[in-house]
Design an enzyme around this catalytic site. Structure first.
Site, PDB file in Angstrom:
ATOM      1  CE1 TYR A   1      10.633 -22.243 -37.284  1.00 61.72           C
ATOM      2  CE2 TYR A   1      11.919 -23.891 -36.106  1.00 61.72           C
ATOM      3  CZ  TYR A   1      11.382 -23.409 -37.280  1.00 61.72           C
ATOM      4  OH  TYR A   1      11.603 -24.083 -38.462  1.00 61.72           O
TER       5      TYR A   1
ATOM      6  CG  ASP B   1      16.921 -31.074 -23.198  1.00 63.20           C
ATOM      7  OD1 ASP B   1      16.141 -30.295 -23.787  1.00 63.20           O
ATOM      8  OD2 ASP B   1      16.941 -32.295 -23.430  1.00 63.20           O
TER       9      ASP B   1
ATOM     10  CE1 TYR C   1      13.483 -24.936 -29.544  1.00 66.07           C
ATOM     11  CE2 TYR C   1      14.875 -26.619 -28.547  1.00 66.07           C
ATOM     12  CZ  TYR C   1      13.760 -25.812 -28.492  1.00 66.07           C
ATOM     13  OH  TYR C   1      12.926 -25.852 -27.399  1.00 66.07           O
TER      14      TYR C   1
ATOM     15  N   GLY D   1       0.207 -23.444 -27.737  1.00 66.85           N
ATOM     16  CA  GLY D   1       1.207 -24.508 -27.690  1.00 66.85           C
ATOM     17  C   GLY D   1       0.878 -25.478 -26.570  1.00 66.85           C
ATOM     18  CD  GLN D   2       4.025 -30.335 -25.393  1.00 63.92           C
ATOM     19  OE1 GLN D   2       3.367 -31.219 -24.867  1.00 63.92           O
ATOM     20  NE2 GLN D   2       5.211 -30.548 -25.894  1.00 63.92           N
ATOM     21  CG  LEU D   3       4.378 -24.382 -20.938  1.00 62.67           C
ATOM     22  CD1 LEU D   3       4.178 -25.381 -19.798  1.00 62.67           C
ATOM     23  CD2 LEU D   3       5.782 -23.782 -20.880  1.00 62.67           C
TER      24      LEU D   3
ATOM     25  CB  ILE E   1       6.492 -13.026 -29.674  1.00 65.46           C
ATOM     26  CG1 ILE E   1       7.290 -14.198 -30.250  1.00 65.46           C
ATOM     27  CG2 ILE E   1       5.390 -13.485 -28.735  1.00 65.46           C
ATOM     28  CD1 ILE E   1       8.137 -14.923 -29.196  1.00 65.46           C
TER      29      ILE E   1
ATOM     30  CD1 TRP F   1      14.205 -34.535 -24.143  1.00 62.76           C
ATOM     31  CD2 TRP F   1      13.782 -36.696 -23.720  1.00 62.76           C
ATOM     32  NE1 TRP F   1      15.312 -35.263 -24.512  1.00 62.76           N
ATOM     33  CE2 TRP F   1      15.088 -36.584 -24.270  1.00 62.76           C
ATOM     34  CE3 TRP F   1      13.298 -37.957 -23.371  1.00 62.76           C
ATOM     35  CZ2 TRP F   1      15.900 -37.698 -24.479  1.00 62.76           C
ATOM     36  CZ3 TRP F   1      14.117 -39.065 -23.575  1.00 62.76           C
ATOM     37  CH2 TRP F   1      15.404 -38.933 -24.124  1.00 62.76           C
TER      38      TRP F   1
ATOM     39  CE  LYS G   1      13.637 -21.900 -25.954  1.00 64.95           C
ATOM     40  NZ  LYS G   1      12.287 -21.256 -26.019  1.00 64.95           N
TER      41      LYS G   1
HETATM   42  N1  LIG Z   1       8.606 -29.421 -26.611  1.00 65.77           N
HETATM   43  C1  LIG Z   1       9.714 -29.773 -25.973  1.00 65.77           C
HETATM   44  O1  LIG Z   1      10.075 -30.960 -25.939  1.00 65.77           O
HETATM   45  C2  LIG Z   1      10.548 -28.740 -25.259  1.00 65.77           C
HETATM   46  C3  LIG Z   1      11.749 -29.138 -24.674  1.00 65.77           C
HETATM   47  C4  LIG Z   1      12.512 -28.186 -24.015  1.00 65.77           C
HETATM   48  C5  LIG Z   1      12.080 -26.878 -23.947  1.00 65.77           C
HETATM   49  N2  LIG Z   1      10.924 -26.520 -24.530  1.00 65.77           N
HETATM   50  C6  LIG Z   1      10.507 -25.119 -24.444  1.00 65.77           C
HETATM   51  O2  LIG Z   1       9.293 -25.066 -23.729  1.00 65.77           O
HETATM   52  C7  LIG Z   1       8.485 -24.008 -24.224  1.00 65.77           C
HETATM   53  C8  LIG Z   1       7.106 -24.526 -24.579  1.00 65.77           C
HETATM   54  O3  LIG Z   1       7.258 -25.508 -25.605  1.00 65.77           O
HETATM   55  P1  LIG Z   1       5.991 -26.259 -26.229  1.00 65.77           P
HETATM   56  O4  LIG Z   1       6.339 -27.681 -26.333  1.00 65.77           O
HETATM   57  O5  LIG Z   1       4.750 -25.837 -25.524  1.00 65.77           O
HETATM   58  O6  LIG Z   1       6.021 -25.647 -27.705  1.00 65.77           O
HETATM   59  P2  LIG Z   1       4.881 -25.705 -28.809  1.00 65.77           P
HETATM   60  O7  LIG Z   1       3.865 -26.722 -28.458  1.00 65.77           O
HETATM   61  O8  LIG Z   1       5.577 -25.793 -30.112  1.00 65.77           O
HETATM   62  O9  LIG Z   1       4.199 -24.295 -28.656  1.00 65.77           O
HETATM   63  C9  LIG Z   1       4.827 -23.124 -29.063  1.00 65.77           C
HETATM   64  C10 LIG Z   1       3.743 -22.148 -29.431  1.00 65.77           C
HETATM   65  O10 LIG Z   1       4.394 -20.941 -29.846  1.00 65.77           O
HETATM   66  C11 LIG Z   1       3.674 -20.446 -30.948  1.00 65.77           C
HETATM   67  N3  LIG Z   1       4.495 -19.572 -31.769  1.00 65.77           N
HETATM   68  C12 LIG Z   1       5.444 -19.899 -32.673  1.00 65.77           C
HETATM   69  N4  LIG Z   1       5.953 -18.783 -33.222  1.00 65.77           N
HETATM   70  C13 LIG Z   1       5.290 -17.749 -32.658  1.00 65.77           C
HETATM   71  C14 LIG Z   1       5.346 -16.351 -32.822  1.00 65.77           C
HETATM   72  N5  LIG Z   1       6.184 -15.783 -33.703  1.00 65.77           N
HETATM   73  N6  LIG Z   1       4.536 -15.582 -32.075  1.00 65.77           N
HETATM   74  C15 LIG Z   1       3.675 -16.133 -31.191  1.00 65.77           C
HETATM   75  N7  LIG Z   1       3.565 -17.450 -30.996  1.00 65.77           N
HETATM   76  C16 LIG Z   1       4.369 -18.252 -31.716  1.00 65.77           C
HETATM   77  C17 LIG Z   1       3.237 -21.674 -31.723  1.00 65.77           C
HETATM   78  O11 LIG Z   1       2.165 -21.295 -32.553  1.00 65.77           O
HETATM   79  P3  LIG Z   1       1.515 -22.288 -33.610  1.00 65.77           P
HETATM   80  O12 LIG Z   1       0.634 -23.166 -32.770  1.00 65.77           O
HETATM   81  O13 LIG Z   1       0.754 -21.390 -34.509  1.00 65.77           O
HETATM   82  O14 LIG Z   1       2.647 -23.002 -34.246  1.00 65.77           O
HETATM   83  C18 LIG Z   1       2.859 -22.610 -30.591  1.00 65.77           C
HETATM   84  O15 LIG Z   1       1.497 -22.463 -30.252  1.00 65.77           O
HETATM   85  C19 LIG Z   1       9.260 -23.412 -25.396  1.00 65.77           C
HETATM   86  O16 LIG Z   1       9.984 -22.295 -24.950  1.00 65.77           O
HETATM   87  C20 LIG Z   1      10.212 -24.507 -25.799  1.00 65.77           C
HETATM   88  O17 LIG Z   1      11.378 -23.999 -26.422  1.00 65.77           O
HETATM   89  C21 LIG Z   1      10.137 -27.426 -25.185  1.00 65.77           C
END
Ligand SMILES: NC(=O)c1ccc[n+]([C@@H]2O[C@H](COP(=O)([O-])OP(=O)(O)OC[C@H]3O[C@@H](n4cnc5c(N)ncnc54)[C@H](OP(=O)(O)O)[C@@H]3O)[C@@H](O)[C@H]2O)c1
Length: 295
Positions: A66, A107, A129, A10-12, A42, A154, A133
């Protein structure tokens, strides 16, 4: 110190791995097992249990989630299984193996009717969502004694799917770009969050503990999505036909909070880490190779 990084693609996850790879000192400090979804789902509790039992991580950094906010409305069971139930199980395993758990929340646990949200404010998610969380936050709090939950917002970066990359891709098409101007929040560069995670891990390694609990960590200043888009195009010196619209004119499956600005003072005061300034990051990203970013 042994780290288990989940959701590494994922991006993080990618931003964190990039940070951990850079200085040689960090590579020596931390031994990383970074697993993407195909390597460890997971929701597969027995597979997660096996990894925890065999690897015995000192810290688990759960970047897996997700994150598709609109599809989650129609795939609620899947979203809750990944973001809620699986994280609850992970928390139990962290407790069993005495591992620190770093979890990320959102958020979108708030309903958007307040001004800047502190950790004391009541969560009342408007969408699936956000509910999933919040379920994870509650499960961790109930089960695990060594955890830090960082609520962020964001997230953007050069990796994966995010608003920043979407805007740059849309700019290449030369069409009118409509962006909502009545939802306010805090853009957060994933690299800044990753850097903060590394600092927390270093502190945990040095001190053997952390000020456990829930914190807000997001970029500054707060803006609307439209203002964020304006800043992205300005940094990249792109001339686009950008139009501000109201949320009422941009119907989505998931209801989003109108104001999800996070007050990050508790995090800054506790860990002496400054709030990141996302506008400076945009300039840095713009001075890199734009084609790579939008590829
Ligand atoms: N993005 C935002 O704007 C945002 C805002 C607030 C909080 N957050 C939180 O910050 C954290 C990081 O977010 P992010 O933007 O990095 O999310 P992301 O880019 O969507 O990355 C999430 C990763 O989790 C993987 N994943 C999904 N289901 C899974 C499973 N069952 N088992 C193992 N891996 C799984 C995805 O795999 P695939 O690559 O195969 O899909 C993806 O690589 C998350 O907890 C998110 O809720 C994000």
């Amino acid at each position: 110190m042994k780290l288990l990084i989940l959701g590494a693609n994922g991006q993080l996850g990618q931003a964190l791995l990039q940070q951990l790879k850079q200085p040689r000192q960090l590579q020596q400090q931390f031994q990383c097992l970074a697993l993407n979804r195909s390597q460890l789902d997971i929701t597969d509790i027995s597979a997660v249990t096996t990894v925890m039992a065999q690897y015995r991580p000192d810290a688990v950094i759960n970047c897996a989630a997700y994150t598709a906010v609109d599809p989650a409305e129609q795939q609620a069971a899947t979203c809750i299984a990944v973001n809620g139930t699986a994280v609850g199980q992970l928390a139990k395993l962290c407790q069993q193996y005495n591992s620190l758990l770093l979890q990320f929340s959102t958020d979108y646990v708030f309903n958007g009717q307040s001004s800047a949200y502190t950790e004391q404010d009541t969560a009342a998610p408007l969408n699936v969502y956000g509910q999933s969380k919040l379920q994870a936050e509650q499960a961790i709090h109930a089960t695990c004694s060594k955890y830090v939950i960082l609520r962020t917002s964001w997230l953007f970066s050069e990796f994966g799917h995010n608003f920043y990359r979407t805007m740059l891709k849309l700019a290449q098409r030369g069409q009118i770009i409509q962006v909502v101007n009545d939802q306010f929040g805090c853009p957060t560069y994933a690299g800044d969050l990753a850097a903060a995670i590394v600092q927390l891990l270093q502190r945990y390694q040095q001190q053997g503990s952390l000020a456990y609990g829930i914190y807000h960590f997001a970029g500054n200043p707060a803006v609307s999505w439209y203002q964020f888009a304006q800043a992205i195009f300005a940094a990249h010196q792109l001339k686009v036909n950008l139009q501000a619209i109201g949320s009422a004119n941009w119907p989505t499956l998931a209801v989003r909070p109108a104001n999800s600005i996070l007050d990050c003072n508790k995090f800054c005061d506790t860990f002496a880490i400054a709030i990141p300034q996302w506008q400076a990051v945009l300039q840095q990203l713009a001075s890199g190779d734009c084609n790579d970013i939008t590829a």
